[in-house]
Design a protein around this motif. Structure first.
Motif, short mmCIF file in Angstrom:
data_model
loop_
_atom_site.label_atom_id
_atom_site.label_comp_id
_atom_site.label_asym_id
_atom_site.label_seq_id
_atom_site.Cartn_x
_atom_site.Cartn_y
_atom_site.Cartn_z
N UNK A 240 0.83 -1.21 0.00
CA UNK A 240 0.00 0.00 0.00
C UNK A 240 0.86 1.26 0.00
N UNK A 241 1.91 1.25 0.81
CA UNK A 241 2.81 2.41 0.86
C UNK A 241 3.53 2.60 -0.46
N UNK A 242 3.90 1.49 -1.10
CA UNK A 242 4.59 1.58 -2.39
C UNK A 242 3.76 2.37 -3.40
N UNK A 243 2.48 2.07 -3.50
CA UNK A 243 1.63 2.76 -4.47
C UNK A 243 1.50 4.24 -4.13
N UNK A 244 1.41 4.55 -2.83
CA UNK A 244 1.35 5.96 -2.41
C UNK A 244 2.63 6.69 -2.83
N UNK A 245 3.76 6.07 -2.53
CA UNK A 245 5.06 6.72 -2.76
C UNK A 245 5.32 6.91 -4.25
N UNK A 246 5.00 5.91 -5.06
CA UNK A 246 5.23 6.03 -6.51
C UNK A 246 4.35 7.13 -7.10
N UNK A 247 3.09 7.18 -6.69
CA UNK A 247 2.21 8.25 -7.19
C UNK A 247 2.71 9.62 -6.76
N UNK A 248 3.21 9.72 -5.53
CA UNK A 248 3.78 10.97 -5.06
C UNK A 248 5.01 11.34 -5.88
N UNK A 249 5.88 10.38 -6.13
CA UNK A 249 7.10 10.62 -6.92
C UNK A 249 6.77 11.13 -8.32
N UNK A 250 5.82 10.50 -8.99
CA UNK A 250 5.49 10.89 -10.36
C UNK A 250 4.97 12.32 -10.42
N UNK A 251 4.19 12.73 -9.42
CA UNK A 251 3.68 14.11 -9.42
C UNK A 251 4.76 15.11 -9.07
N UNK A 252 5.62 14.76 -8.12
CA UNK A 252 6.73 15.66 -7.78
C UNK A 252 7.66 15.82 -8.98
N UNK A 253 7.90 14.73 -9.68
CA UNK A 253 8.73 14.79 -10.90
C UNK A 253 8.11 15.73 -11.92
N UNK A 254 6.81 15.64 -12.08
CA UNK A 254 6.13 16.50 -13.05
C UNK A 254 6.21 17.97 -12.64
N UNK A 255 6.07 18.23 -11.35
CA UNK A 255 6.16 19.61 -10.86
C UNK A 255 7.55 20.17 -11.09
N UNK A 256 8.57 19.40 -10.70
CA UNK A 256 9.94 19.87 -10.87
C UNK A 256 10.29 20.03 -12.34
N UNK A 257 9.80 19.11 -13.18
CA UNK A 257 10.08 19.20 -14.61
C UNK A 257 9.46 20.41 -15.25
N UNK A 258 8.24 20.75 -14.83
CA UNK A 258 7.56 21.92 -15.41
C UNK A 258 8.22 23.22 -14.97
N UNK A 259 8.81 23.22 -13.79
CA UNK A 259 9.47 24.43 -13.30
C UNK A 259 10.80 24.67 -13.99
N UNK A 260 11.41 23.59 -14.51
CA UNK A 260 12.75 23.73 -15.10
C UNK A 260 12.75 23.53 -16.59
#
Length: 219
Positions: A199-219
């Motif tokens: 359960x934690x794995x799915x939470x963490x991966x979804x969090x990672x993908x969104x953080x990656x998208x945020x950081x990518x859009x900023x740079x």
């Protein structure tokens, strides 16, 4: 098969110490992340992109939901671990497609931020379990609403608003705190450790993908 893992309040299975329980959760998470890392290194993006989209998404959802069913309903560690891997592999294909769009430094930064946020939310989940139990209903409703809005934006209006990524990040922060709190509220067994890690794995991966998208859009 038995009731969903997080509904278990009693067990006839062997109980283990809190330190061993947490170690198994950590090792199970590490296994999933390592599998994903190896998939990114060894599976070409082109080979995934060449799969018929309809077949890909049908196989993705069937495999994921089968895995979720297995680890949530089984009280046998081996079956739960099999279910976990049935979730890890299709997630790894999505991760492969996503990270290929970003510079390596951005990906590494997203990993660091995700790890830091995860640790913080686990600490908060340990300190304030009652709070996370109270907000889970709101988190679930918010997630459903965000998914619907995002699908409408993508398929009807052909656009995407960055604020949605921030909302999803907040939602999955809440889910990490909640899943960690309830992981520590159920009997500490080998099977429950694997189920909690899944359960934690799915939470963490979804969090990672969104953080990656945020950081990518900023740079």
């Amino acid at each position: 098969m038995t009731d969903s893992v997080f509904d278990r309040t009693e067990t006839n299975d062997q109980r283990i110490s809190p330190s061993l329980y947490n170690l198994i959760i950590g090792l199970t998470l590490l296994w999933g992340f390592t599998i994903n890392w190896l998939m990114v290194l060894n599976i070409s993006v082109d080979s995934i992109a060449n799969i018929n989209p309809l077949i890909f998404f049908i196989a993705y959802f069937v495999t994921c939901f089968t895995g979720i069913y297995l680890f949530k309903k089984s009280n046998t560690p081996a079956i739960s671990f099999l279910g976990y891997n049935l979730v890890v592999v299709p997630f790894g294909l999505i991760i492969n497609l996503v990270v290929s769009q970003y510079d390596q430094n951005i990906v590494l930064e997203a990993i660091r931020v995700t790890a830091s946020v995860t640790v913080i939310m686990m600490i908060l989940g340990s300190l304030y379990p009652a709070f996370f139990n109270k907000i889970i209903g709101g988190l679930s409703i918010a997630l459903i609403c965000v998914i619907v809005v995002e699908l409408v934006e993508i398929f009807i209006f052909k656009t995407h608003h960055d604020i949605i990524d921030w909302i999803v990040v907040l939602i999955f922060c809440g889910y990490i705190g909640y899943d960690w709190a309830r992981a520590n509220a159920i009997p500490k067994t080998y099977d429950n450790a694997i189920d909690s890690a899944a359960s934690l794995y799915m939470d963490i991966i979804n969090l990672f993908l969104r953080i990656l998208r945020i950081l990518g859009s900023r740079k």
